[in-house]
Design a protein around this motif. Structure first.
Motif, mmCIF file in Angstrom:
data_model
loop_
_atom_site.group_PDB
_atom_site.id
_atom_site.type_symbol
_atom_site.label_atom_id
_atom_site.label_comp_id
_atom_site.label_asym_id
_atom_site.label_seq_id
_atom_site.Cartn_x
_atom_site.Cartn_y
_atom_site.Cartn_z
ATOM 1 N N SER A 22 0.833 -1.206 0.000
ATOM 2 C CA SER A 22 0.000 0.000 0.000
ATOM 3 C C SER A 22 0.865 1.251 0.000
ATOM 4 C CB SER A 22 -0.904 0.008 1.231
ATOM 5 O OG SER A 22 -1.774 -1.091 1.202
ATOM 6 N N PRO A 23 0.328 2.359 -0.534
ATOM 7 C CA PRO A 23 1.089 3.619 -0.585
ATOM 8 C C PRO A 23 1.588 4.084 0.781
ATOM 9 C CG PRO A 23 -0.873 3.786 -1.945
ATOM 10 C CD PRO A 23 -0.969 2.473 -1.211
ATOM 11 N N GLY A 24 0.794 3.899 1.848
ATOM 12 C CA GLY A 24 1.226 4.327 3.182
ATOM 13 C C GLY A 24 2.452 3.574 3.660
ATOM 14 N N ILE A 25 2.522 2.290 3.348
ATOM 15 C CA ILE A 25 3.685 1.488 3.731
ATOM 16 C C ILE A 25 4.901 1.937 2.948
ATOM 17 C CG2 ILE A 25 4.685 -0.836 3.673
ATOM 18 C CD1 ILE A 25 1.903 -1.895 4.467
ATOM 19 N N ILE A 26 4.729 2.160 1.652
ATOM 20 C CA ILE A 26 5.843 2.650 0.827
ATOM 21 C C ILE A 26 6.308 4.009 1.330
ATOM 22 C CG2 ILE A 26 6.518 3.398 -1.500
ATOM 23 C CD1 ILE A 26 6.265 0.333 -1.200
ATOM 24 N N LEU A 27 5.376 4.878 1.707
ATOM 25 C CA LEU A 27 5.731 6.194 2.254
ATOM 26 C C LEU A 27 6.552 6.044 3.530
ATOM 27 C CD1 LEU A 27 5.408 9.310 2.301
ATOM 28 C CD2 LEU A 27 3.338 8.943 3.647
ATOM 29 N N TYR A 28 6.116 5.175 4.434
ATOM 30 C CA TYR A 28 6.863 4.941 5.669
ATOM 31 C C TYR A 28 8.269 4.449 5.363
ATOM 32 C CZ TYR A 28 8.624 2.543 9.766
ATOM 33 O OH TYR A 28 9.445 2.108 10.781
ATOM 34 N N THR A 30 10.031 4.792 2.701
ATOM 35 C CA THR A 30 10.814 5.859 2.079
ATOM 36 C C THR A 30 11.292 6.851 3.135
ATOM 37 O OG1 THR A 30 9.517 5.629 0.053
ATOM 38 C CG2 THR A 30 10.783 7.660 0.309
ATOM 39 N N ASP A 31 10.375 7.236 4.037
ATOM 40 C CA ASP A 31 10.718 8.211 5.076
ATOM 41 C C ASP A 31 11.827 7.730 6.001
ATOM 42 O OD1 ASP A 31 8.875 9.977 4.069
ATOM 43 O OD2 ASP A 31 7.381 9.642 5.643
ATOM 44 N N VAL A 32 11.856 6.420 6.293
ATOM 45 C CA VAL A 32 12.881 5.904 7.199
ATOM 46 C C VAL A 32 14.104 5.382 6.455
ATOM 47 C CG1 VAL A 32 11.284 5.425 9.090
ATOM 48 C CG2 VAL A 32 11.776 3.635 7.424
ATOM 49 N N GLU A 111 4.652 3.935 14.253
ATOM 50 C CA GLU A 111 5.037 4.798 13.122
ATOM 51 C C GLU A 111 4.482 4.268 11.797
ATOM 52 O OE1 GLU A 111 6.441 7.784 13.407
ATOM 53 O OE2 GLU A 111 6.386 7.459 15.575
ATOM 54 N N LEU A 112 4.540 2.957 11.619
ATOM 55 C CA LEU A 112 4.016 2.336 10.401
ATOM 56 C C LEU A 112 2.501 2.543 10.303
ATOM 57 C CD1 LEU A 112 4.573 0.617 7.891
ATOM 58 C CD2 LEU A 112 4.457 -1.407 9.338
ATOM 59 N N CYS A 113 1.795 2.341 11.399
ATOM 60 C CA CYS A 113 0.344 2.548 11.409
ATOM 61 C C CYS A 113 -0.014 4.010 11.161
ATOM 62 C CB CYS A 113 -0.260 2.070 12.727
ATOM 63 S SG CYS A 113 -0.327 0.276 12.877
ATOM 64 N N ARG A 114 0.760 4.918 11.734
ATOM 65 C CA ARG A 114 0.497 6.346 11.517
ATOM 66 C C ARG A 114 0.640 6.703 10.046
ATOM 67 N NH1 ARG A 114 3.563 10.982 14.785
ATOM 68 N NH2 ARG A 114 5.258 9.614 14.222
ATOM 69 N N ALA A 115 1.671 6.181 9.385
ATOM 70 C CA ALA A 115 1.883 6.466 7.959
ATOM 71 C C ALA A 115 0.756 5.897 7.101
ATOM 72 C CB ALA A 115 3.224 5.896 7.504
ATOM 73 N N CYS A 116 0.131 4.828 7.576
ATOM 74 C CA CYS A 116 -0.934 4.162 6.811
ATOM 75 C C CYS A 116 -2.328 4.580 7.258
ATOM 76 C CB CYS A 116 -0.793 2.650 6.963
ATOM 77 S SG CYS A 116 0.706 2.018 6.250
ATOM 78 N N VAL A 117 -2.403 5.521 8.208
ATOM 79 C CA VAL A 117 -3.667 5.980 8.762
ATOM 80 C C VAL A 117 -4.475 4.811 9.331
ATOM 81 C CG1 VAL A 117 -5.623 7.527 8.401
ATOM 82 C CG2 VAL A 117 -3.611 7.771 6.970
#
Length: 140
Positions: A22-28, A30-32, A111-117
């Motif tokens: 999912s995009p949120g996981i990829i965003l997380y 990438t951020d870390v 942190e992972l859950c926050r990135a994925c809402v």
């Protein structure tokens, strides 16, 4: 997955996983700074977990095990529409052998859950609070 397939996956970016993350996981990731390549543990188990296979992993500290099981857990929660309508449902349980490890895993999962809402994970550890206090936290 054969050894050749495992070796072929190692070093690939998380964006190469099938089924895709999912995009949120990829965003997380990438951020870390983890998007560049998967560790051998991650490249081996992520495709298995994401296709609902049972996995048992034994690997050294720092090998990427935490993300190898948290990513599929959060991904499955994101795909489960029933959980998204009732935030009190239990999406998964992670059991750790020590408070310190439980705290570290909780922090990564948060942190992972926050990135994925996703709803924030709860941390419950033995001999810290009463069972009644833990139940109250789960109900809130």
């Amino acid at each position: 997955m054969t050894t050749d397939q495992q070796q072929e996956q190692h070093g690939k970016p998380f964006t190469s996983i099938t089924p895709p993350l999912s995009p949120g996981i990829i965003l997380y990731l990438t951020d870390v700074g983890f998007i560049t390549c998967m560790t051998p543990v991650q490249s081996t188990v992520l495709p298995l977990f994401l296709t609902h296979k049972d996995v048992c992993v034994r690997a050294a500290t720092g090998s990427g095990k935490t993300l190898a099981y948290l990513i599929p857990l959060v991904e499955m929660m994101l795909r489960n529409t029933r959980l998204s309508t009732n935030q009190r449902d239990i999406g998964g349980i992670v059991v750790c052998p020590t408070r310190e490890l439980a705290s570290q895993v909780h922090e990564v999962c948060h942190e992972l859950c926050r990135a994925c809402v996703c709803p924030s994970p709860l941390l419950t550890v033995g001999n810290v609070r009463s069972a009644a206090a833990d139940l109250k936290q789960w109900r809130e």
